[in-house]
Write a protein that holds these residues in place. Structure first.
Motif, PDB file in Angstrom:
ATOM      1  N   ASN A 181       0.529  -1.308   0.264  1.00 33.35           N
ATOM      2  CA  ASN A 181      -0.315  -0.182  -0.027  1.00 33.35           C
ATOM      3  C   ASN A 181       0.955   1.708   0.151  1.00 33.35           C
ATOM      4  OD1 ASN A 181      -1.755   2.384   0.461  1.00 33.35           O
ATOM      5  ND2 ASN A 181      -2.647   0.638   1.828  1.00 33.35           N
ATOM      6  N   PRO A 182       0.966   2.484  -1.070  1.00 30.00           N
ATOM      7  CA  PRO A 182       1.585   2.945  -0.908  1.00 30.00           C
ATOM      8  C   PRO A 182       1.863   4.324   0.222  1.00 30.00           C
ATOM      9  CG  PRO A 182       1.019   2.394  -3.263  1.00 30.00           C
ATOM     10  CD  PRO A 182       0.667   1.719  -2.203  1.00 30.00           C
ATOM     11  N   VAL A 183       0.433   4.386   0.350  1.00 31.19           N
ATOM     12  CA  VAL A 183       0.121   5.582   0.853  1.00 31.19           C
ATOM     13  C   VAL A 183       0.244   5.139   2.409  1.00 31.19           C
ATOM     14  CG1 VAL A 183      -2.060   5.973   2.012  1.00 31.19           C
ATOM     15  CG2 VAL A 183      -2.020   5.768   0.297  1.00 31.19           C
ATOM     16  N   ALA A 184       0.496   3.425   2.582  1.00 37.73           N
ATOM     17  CA  ALA A 184       0.494   3.568   4.334  1.00 37.73           C
ATOM     18  C   ALA A 184       2.473   3.526   4.390  1.00 37.73           C
ATOM     19  CB  ALA A 184       0.153   2.169   4.698  1.00 37.73           C
ATOM     20  N   THR A 185       3.123   2.873   3.187  1.00 38.99           N
ATOM     21  CA  THR A 185       4.462   2.668   3.515  1.00 38.99           C
ATOM     22  C   THR A 185       5.061   4.735   3.651  1.00 38.99           C
ATOM     23  OG1 THR A 185       4.712   2.762   1.202  1.00 38.99           O
ATOM     24  CG2 THR A 185       4.476   0.775   2.449  1.00 38.99           C
ATOM     25  N   ILE A 186       4.563   5.196   2.622  1.00 39.09           N
ATOM     26  CA  ILE A 186       5.351   6.205   2.845  1.00 39.09           C
ATOM     27  C   ILE A 186       4.582   7.274   4.595  1.00 39.09           C
ATOM     28  CG2 ILE A 186       4.305   9.339   1.971  1.00 39.09           C
ATOM     29  CD1 ILE A 186       4.012   7.564  -0.596  1.00 39.09           C
ATOM     30  N   PHE A 187       3.246   6.882   4.439  1.00 39.06           N
ATOM     31  CA  PHE A 187       2.418   7.631   6.287  1.00 39.06           C
ATOM     32  C   PHE A 187       4.055   6.520   6.888  1.00 39.06           C
ATOM     33  CE2 PHE A 187       0.269   7.170   9.891  1.00 39.06           C
ATOM     34  CZ  PHE A 187       0.617   8.049  10.238  1.00 39.06           C
ATOM     35  N   ILE A 188       4.161   5.757   6.674  1.00 44.16           N
ATOM     36  CA  ILE A 188       5.179   5.328   7.963  1.00 44.16           C
ATOM     37  C   ILE A 188       6.254   5.354   7.483  1.00 44.16           C
ATOM     38  CG2 ILE A 188       6.669   2.967   8.842  1.00 44.16           C
ATOM     39  CD1 ILE A 188       4.127   1.341   7.517  1.00 44.16           C
ATOM     40  N   GLY A 189       6.900   5.923   6.516  1.00 48.32           N
ATOM     41  CA  GLY A 189       8.116   6.324   6.753  1.00 48.32           C
ATOM     42  C   GLY A 189       8.236   7.762   6.968  1.00 48.32           C
ATOM     43  N   ARG A 190       7.676   8.821   6.713  1.00 44.86           N
ATOM     44  CA  ARG A 190       7.313  10.009   6.967  1.00 44.86           C
ATOM     45  C   ARG A 190       7.144  10.205   8.423  1.00 44.86           C
ATOM     46  NH1 ARG A 190       4.764  12.112   2.123  1.00 44.86           N
ATOM     47  NH2 ARG A 190       6.040  12.425   0.486  1.00 44.86           N
ATOM     48  N   THR A 191       6.170   9.398   9.290  1.00 46.52           N
ATOM     49  CA  THR A 191       6.093  10.048  10.719  1.00 46.52           C
ATOM     50  C   THR A 191       7.182   9.025  11.216  1.00 46.52           C
ATOM     51  OG1 THR A 191       4.034   9.099  10.508  1.00 46.52           O
ATOM     52  CG2 THR A 191       4.977   8.101  13.229  1.00 46.52           C
ATOM     53  N   ALA A 192       8.339   7.517  10.993  1.00 45.73           N
ATOM     54  CA  ALA A 192       9.481   7.881  11.487  1.00 45.73           C
ATOM     55  C   ALA A 192      10.428   8.855  11.097  1.00 45.73           C
ATOM     56  CB  ALA A 192       9.854   6.695  10.955  1.00 45.73           C
ATOM     57  N   GLY A 193      10.431   9.522   9.917  1.00 41.85           N
ATOM     58  CA  GLY A 193      11.430  10.045   9.975  1.00 41.85           C
ATOM     59  C   GLY A 193      11.158  11.548  11.138  1.00 41.85           C
ATOM     60  N   LEU A 194       9.780  11.549  11.278  1.00 40.04           N
ATOM     61  CA  LEU A 194       9.589  12.504  12.159  1.00 40.04           C
ATOM     62  C   LEU A 194      10.210  12.920  13.160  1.00 40.04           C
ATOM     63  CD1 LEU A 194       5.986  14.151  11.620  1.00 40.04           C
ATOM     64  CD2 LEU A 194       7.600  15.369  11.209  1.00 40.04           C
ATOM     65  N   VAL A 195      10.302  11.476  13.916  1.00 39.05           N
ATOM     66  CA  VAL A 195       9.962  10.614  15.336  1.00 39.05           C
ATOM     67  C   VAL A 195      11.339  10.448  15.063  1.00 39.05           C
ATOM     68  CG1 VAL A 195      10.882   8.170  16.478  1.00 39.05           C
ATOM     69  CG2 VAL A 195       8.428   8.834  15.810  1.00 39.05           C
ATOM     70  N   LEU A 196      12.374  10.284  14.559  1.00 38.39           N
ATOM     71  CA  LEU A 196      14.107  10.708  14.365  1.00 38.39           C
ATOM     72  C   LEU A 196      14.541  12.052  13.956  1.00 38.39           C
ATOM     73  CD1 LEU A 196      15.096   8.225  11.598  1.00 38.39           C
ATOM     74  CD2 LEU A 196      15.603   7.658  13.791  1.00 38.39           C
ATOM     75  N   LEU A 201      17.326  15.896  17.983  1.00 39.49           N
ATOM     76  CA  LEU A 201      17.113  17.006  18.687  1.00 39.49           C
ATOM     77  C   LEU A 201      17.179  16.879  20.110  1.00 39.49           C
ATOM     78  CD1 LEU A 201      15.159  19.105  16.314  1.00 39.49           C
ATOM     79  CD2 LEU A 201      17.636  19.575  15.662  1.00 39.49           C
ATOM     80  N   LEU A 202      16.387  16.037  20.838  1.00 38.43           N
ATOM     81  CA  LEU A 202      16.462  15.768  22.583  1.00 38.43           C
ATOM     82  C   LEU A 202      17.922  15.531  22.506  1.00 38.43           C
ATOM     83  CD1 LEU A 202      15.224  16.246  24.405  1.00 38.43           C
ATOM     84  CD2 LEU A 202      13.840  13.790  24.229  1.00 38.43           C
ATOM     85  N   THR A 203      18.123  14.610  22.310  1.00 35.29           N
ATOM     86  CA  THR A 203      19.390  13.966  22.468  1.00 35.29           C
ATOM     87  C   THR A 203      20.796  15.098  22.511  1.00 35.29           C
ATOM     88  OG1 THR A 203      19.605  12.747  20.384  1.00 35.29           O
ATOM     89  CG2 THR A 203      19.244  11.216  21.926  1.00 35.29           C
ATOM     90  N   ALA A 204      20.689  15.452  21.336  1.00 32.11           N
ATOM     91  CA  ALA A 204      21.865  16.887  20.904  1.00 32.11           C
ATOM     92  C   ALA A 204      21.347  17.664  22.581  1.00 32.11           C
ATOM     93  CB  ALA A 204      21.554  17.802  19.885  1.00 32.11           C
ATOM     94  N   TRP A 205      19.872  17.989  22.714  1.00 35.10           N
ATOM     95  CA  TRP A 205      20.192  18.892  23.500  1.00 35.10           C
ATOM     96  C   TRP A 205      20.099  18.809  24.961  1.00 35.10           C
ATOM     97  CZ3 TRP A 205      16.966  18.860  27.788  1.00 35.10           C
ATOM     98  CH2 TRP A 205      16.822  19.674  28.803  1.00 35.10           C
TER      99      TRP A 205
END
Length: 215
Positions: A181-196, A201-205
Protein backbone atom coordinates in the motif's frame (compact mmCIF):
# COMPACT_ATOMS: atom_id res chain seq x y z
CA UNK A 1 16.83 12.76 32.47
CA UNK A 2 16.25 9.61 34.50
CA UNK A 3 17.25 6.16 33.31
CA UNK A 4 13.59 5.22 32.81
CA UNK A 5 13.02 8.29 30.63
CA UNK A 6 16.18 7.43 28.71
CA UNK A 7 14.89 3.91 28.02
CA UNK A 8 11.50 5.23 26.95
CA UNK A 9 13.16 7.58 24.47
CA UNK A 10 15.24 4.69 23.12
CA UNK A 11 12.09 2.58 22.78
CA UNK A 12 10.34 5.28 20.73
CA UNK A 13 13.35 5.64 18.43
CA UNK A 14 13.83 1.89 18.10
CA UNK A 15 10.16 1.33 17.22
CA UNK A 16 10.30 4.06 14.60
CA UNK A 17 13.35 2.48 12.97
CA UNK A 18 12.09 -1.12 12.99
CA UNK A 19 8.65 -0.32 11.63
CA UNK A 20 10.09 1.36 8.51
CA UNK A 21 9.99 -1.15 5.63
CA UNK A 22 13.51 -2.39 4.98
CA UNK A 23 15.72 -5.40 4.34
CA UNK A 24 14.75 -7.33 7.48
CA UNK A 25 11.04 -6.71 7.06
CA UNK A 26 11.07 -7.77 3.42
CA UNK A 27 12.98 -10.93 4.29
CA UNK A 28 10.39 -11.93 6.90
CA UNK A 29 7.48 -11.28 4.56
CA UNK A 30 9.13 -13.15 1.68
CA UNK A 31 9.70 -16.20 3.88
CA UNK A 32 6.16 -16.03 5.23
CA UNK A 33 4.68 -15.90 1.74
CA UNK A 34 6.80 -18.74 0.36
CA UNK A 35 7.32 -20.96 3.41
CA UNK A 36 4.37 -20.18 5.65
CA UNK A 37 4.09 -18.66 9.10
CA UNK A 38 6.64 -20.98 10.67
CA UNK A 39 9.26 -19.96 8.13
CA UNK A 40 8.46 -16.30 8.77
CA UNK A 41 8.78 -16.78 12.53
CA UNK A 42 12.06 -18.64 12.06
CA UNK A 43 13.39 -15.74 9.99
CA UNK A 44 12.19 -13.38 12.72
CA UNK A 45 14.10 -15.37 15.36
CA UNK A 46 17.27 -15.13 13.29
CA UNK A 47 16.85 -11.38 12.91
CA UNK A 48 16.33 -11.06 16.67
CA UNK A 49 19.64 -12.83 17.28
CA UNK A 50 21.27 -10.47 14.79
CA UNK A 51 19.83 -7.54 16.75
CA UNK A 52 21.38 -8.87 19.96
CA UNK A 53 24.71 -9.10 18.14
CA UNK A 54 24.51 -5.45 17.11
CA UNK A 55 23.63 -4.45 20.68
CA UNK A 56 26.68 -6.25 22.06
CA UNK A 57 28.87 -4.72 19.36
CA UNK A 58 27.63 -1.25 20.22
CA UNK A 59 28.27 -1.77 23.94
CA UNK A 60 31.79 -3.09 23.30
CA UNK A 61 32.55 -0.12 21.06
CA UNK A 62 31.38 2.36 23.69
CA UNK A 63 33.38 0.58 26.40
CA UNK A 64 36.49 0.83 24.23
CA UNK A 65 35.90 4.53 23.65
CA UNK A 66 35.53 5.19 27.37
CA UNK A 67 38.80 3.39 28.04
CA UNK A 68 40.81 4.93 25.19
CA UNK A 69 39.35 8.39 24.51
CA UNK A 70 36.32 9.38 26.65
CA UNK A 71 35.91 12.70 24.83
CA UNK A 72 35.09 10.81 21.63
CA UNK A 73 31.85 9.59 23.19
CA UNK A 74 30.42 13.11 23.28
CA UNK A 75 31.73 13.77 19.78
CA UNK A 76 29.91 10.65 18.56
CA UNK A 77 26.77 11.79 20.36
CA UNK A 78 26.59 14.97 18.29
CA UNK A 79 27.66 13.20 15.10
CA UNK A 80 25.00 10.57 15.70
CA UNK A 81 22.34 13.22 16.30
CA UNK A 82 23.27 14.91 13.01
CA UNK A 83 23.14 11.55 11.24
CA UNK A 84 19.66 10.81 12.61
CA UNK A 85 18.41 14.24 11.52
CA UNK A 86 19.76 13.53 8.03
CA UNK A 87 17.95 10.16 7.93
CA UNK A 88 14.77 11.80 9.22
CA UNK A 89 14.84 14.49 6.53
CA UNK A 90 15.51 11.81 3.90
CA UNK A 91 12.48 9.84 5.07
CA UNK A 92 10.30 12.96 5.08
CA UNK A 93 11.30 13.75 1.50
CA UNK A 94 11.03 10.19 0.22
CA UNK A 95 8.10 8.11 -0.93
CA UNK A 96 8.77 4.56 0.22
CA UNK A 97 6.84 2.14 -1.94
CA UNK A 98 7.26 -1.55 -2.58
CA UNK A 99 5.84 -2.96 -5.76
CA UNK A 100 7.00 -6.51 -5.24
CA UNK A 101 8.95 -8.63 -2.83
CA UNK A 102 11.59 -10.99 -4.12
CA UNK A 103 10.54 -14.58 -3.51
CA UNK A 104 12.59 -16.55 -1.01
CA UNK A 105 13.02 -20.29 -1.35
CA UNK A 106 13.08 -21.69 2.15
CA UNK A 107 14.42 -25.24 2.27
CA UNK A 108 13.92 -25.55 6.02
CA UNK A 109 13.17 -23.58 9.15
CA UNK A 110 16.87 -23.68 10.02
CA UNK A 111 17.74 -22.09 6.69
CA UNK A 112 15.21 -19.31 7.32
CA UNK A 113 16.64 -18.73 10.79
CA UNK A 114 20.25 -18.72 9.58
CA UNK A 115 19.56 -16.45 6.63
CA UNK A 116 17.58 -14.06 8.85
CA UNK A 117 20.48 -13.82 11.28
CA UNK A 118 23.03 -13.25 8.51
CA UNK A 119 20.78 -10.70 6.78
CA UNK A 120 20.55 -8.67 9.98
CA UNK A 121 24.22 -9.03 10.92
CA UNK A 122 25.45 -7.97 7.49
CA UNK A 123 23.05 -5.05 7.09
CA UNK A 124 25.42 -2.04 6.62
CA UNK A 125 22.80 0.43 7.83
CA UNK A 126 22.63 -1.42 11.17
CA UNK A 127 26.31 -0.69 11.84
CA UNK A 128 25.83 2.99 11.10
CA UNK A 129 22.76 3.00 13.32
CA UNK A 130 24.33 1.45 16.40
CA UNK A 131 27.38 3.69 16.35
CA UNK A 132 25.21 6.75 15.79
CA UNK A 133 22.53 5.92 18.36
CA UNK A 134 24.06 3.89 21.16
CA UNK A 135 26.46 6.60 22.43
CA UNK A 136 23.38 8.72 23.05
CA UNK A 137 21.70 6.18 25.30
CA UNK A 138 24.42 4.09 26.95
CA UNK A 139 25.92 6.48 29.48
CA UNK A 140 28.28 5.67 32.40
CA UNK A 141 26.18 7.52 34.98
CA UNK A 142 23.29 5.09 34.39
CA UNK A 143 25.32 2.20 35.76
CA UNK A 144 27.36 -0.71 34.35
CA UNK A 145 27.49 -0.63 30.56
CA UNK A 146 26.87 -4.39 30.30
CA UNK A 147 23.55 -4.10 32.17
CA UNK A 148 22.43 -1.19 30.00
CA UNK A 149 23.36 -3.15 26.86
CA UNK A 150 21.46 -6.17 28.16
CA UNK A 151 18.29 -4.14 28.68
CA UNK A 152 18.61 -2.50 25.25
CA UNK A 153 19.25 -5.89 23.64
CA UNK A 154 16.09 -7.31 25.22
CA UNK A 155 14.11 -4.27 24.10
CA UNK A 156 15.45 -4.61 20.55
CA UNK A 157 14.54 -8.29 20.37
CA UNK A 158 11.08 -7.61 21.84
CA UNK A 159 10.25 -4.88 19.31
CA UNK A 160 11.56 -7.03 16.44
CA UNK A 161 9.39 -9.91 17.65
CA UNK A 162 6.32 -7.68 17.94
CA UNK A 163 6.71 -6.12 14.48
CA UNK A 164 8.21 -8.92 12.41
CA UNK A 165 6.38 -11.66 14.29
CA UNK A 166 3.06 -9.96 13.57
CA UNK A 167 4.01 -9.72 9.91
CA UNK A 168 4.94 -13.41 9.82
CA UNK A 169 1.62 -14.42 11.37
CA UNK A 170 -0.44 -12.18 9.13
CA UNK A 171 1.67 -13.14 6.06
CA UNK A 172 -0.15 -12.18 2.85
CA UNK A 173 -2.55 -9.81 4.57
CA UNK A 174 0.29 -7.79 6.05
CA UNK A 175 2.03 -7.67 2.69
CA UNK A 176 -1.00 -6.00 1.14
CA UNK A 177 -1.75 -3.70 4.06
CA UNK A 178 1.80 -2.49 4.69
CA UNK A 179 4.31 -3.00 1.92
CA UNK A 180 1.84 -3.19 -0.96
CA UNK A 181 0.00 0.00 0.00
CA UNK A 182 1.87 3.12 -1.18
CA UNK A 183 -0.09 5.43 1.13
CA UNK A 184 0.64 3.26 4.17
CA UNK A 185 4.36 2.90 3.43
CA UNK A 186 4.78 6.64 2.77
CA UNK A 187 2.95 7.44 6.02
CA UNK A 188 5.11 4.99 7.98
CA UNK A 189 8.33 6.37 6.51
CA UNK A 190 7.46 10.01 7.12
CA UNK A 191 6.20 9.36 10.64
CA UNK A 192 9.45 7.57 11.43
CA UNK A 193 11.32 10.53 9.93
CA UNK A 194 9.62 12.91 12.34
CA UNK A 195 10.40 10.57 15.24
CA UNK A 196 14.08 10.45 14.24
CA UNK A 197 14.39 14.23 13.97
CA UNK A 198 12.63 14.79 17.29
CA UNK A 199 14.74 12.24 19.17
CA UNK A 200 17.94 13.52 17.55
CA UNK A 201 17.27 17.10 18.61
CA UNK A 202 16.36 16.00 22.13
CA UNK A 203 19.48 13.88 22.55
CA UNK A 204 21.68 16.66 21.15
CA UNK A 205 20.17 19.09 23.65
CA UNK A 206 20.72 16.59 26.43
CA UNK A 207 24.32 16.16 25.30
CA UNK A 208 24.91 19.92 25.43
CA UNK A 209 23.45 20.03 28.94
CA UNK A 210 25.70 17.16 30.03
CA UNK A 211 28.87 18.68 28.58
CA UNK A 212 28.05 22.23 29.61
CA UNK A 213 27.94 23.59 26.06
CA UNK A 214 25.88 26.74 25.68
CA UNK A 215 24.92 28.84 22.72
Amino acid sequence: MTYAENLWLFFVLLSGIIIVPGMDMFFVIANSLTGGKRAGLSATAGIMLGGVYHTLLGAIGISALLAIAPWLLNAMLFAGAAYMVWIGITLLRSAITVERIRAARTASLWVAFRQGMITCMLNPKAYLFIFAVYPQFIRPHYGPLWSQALVMGIMTAAVQLAVYGALALAAGTSRNLITGNPVATIFIGRTAGLVLIGVALLTAWRGMATTGINF
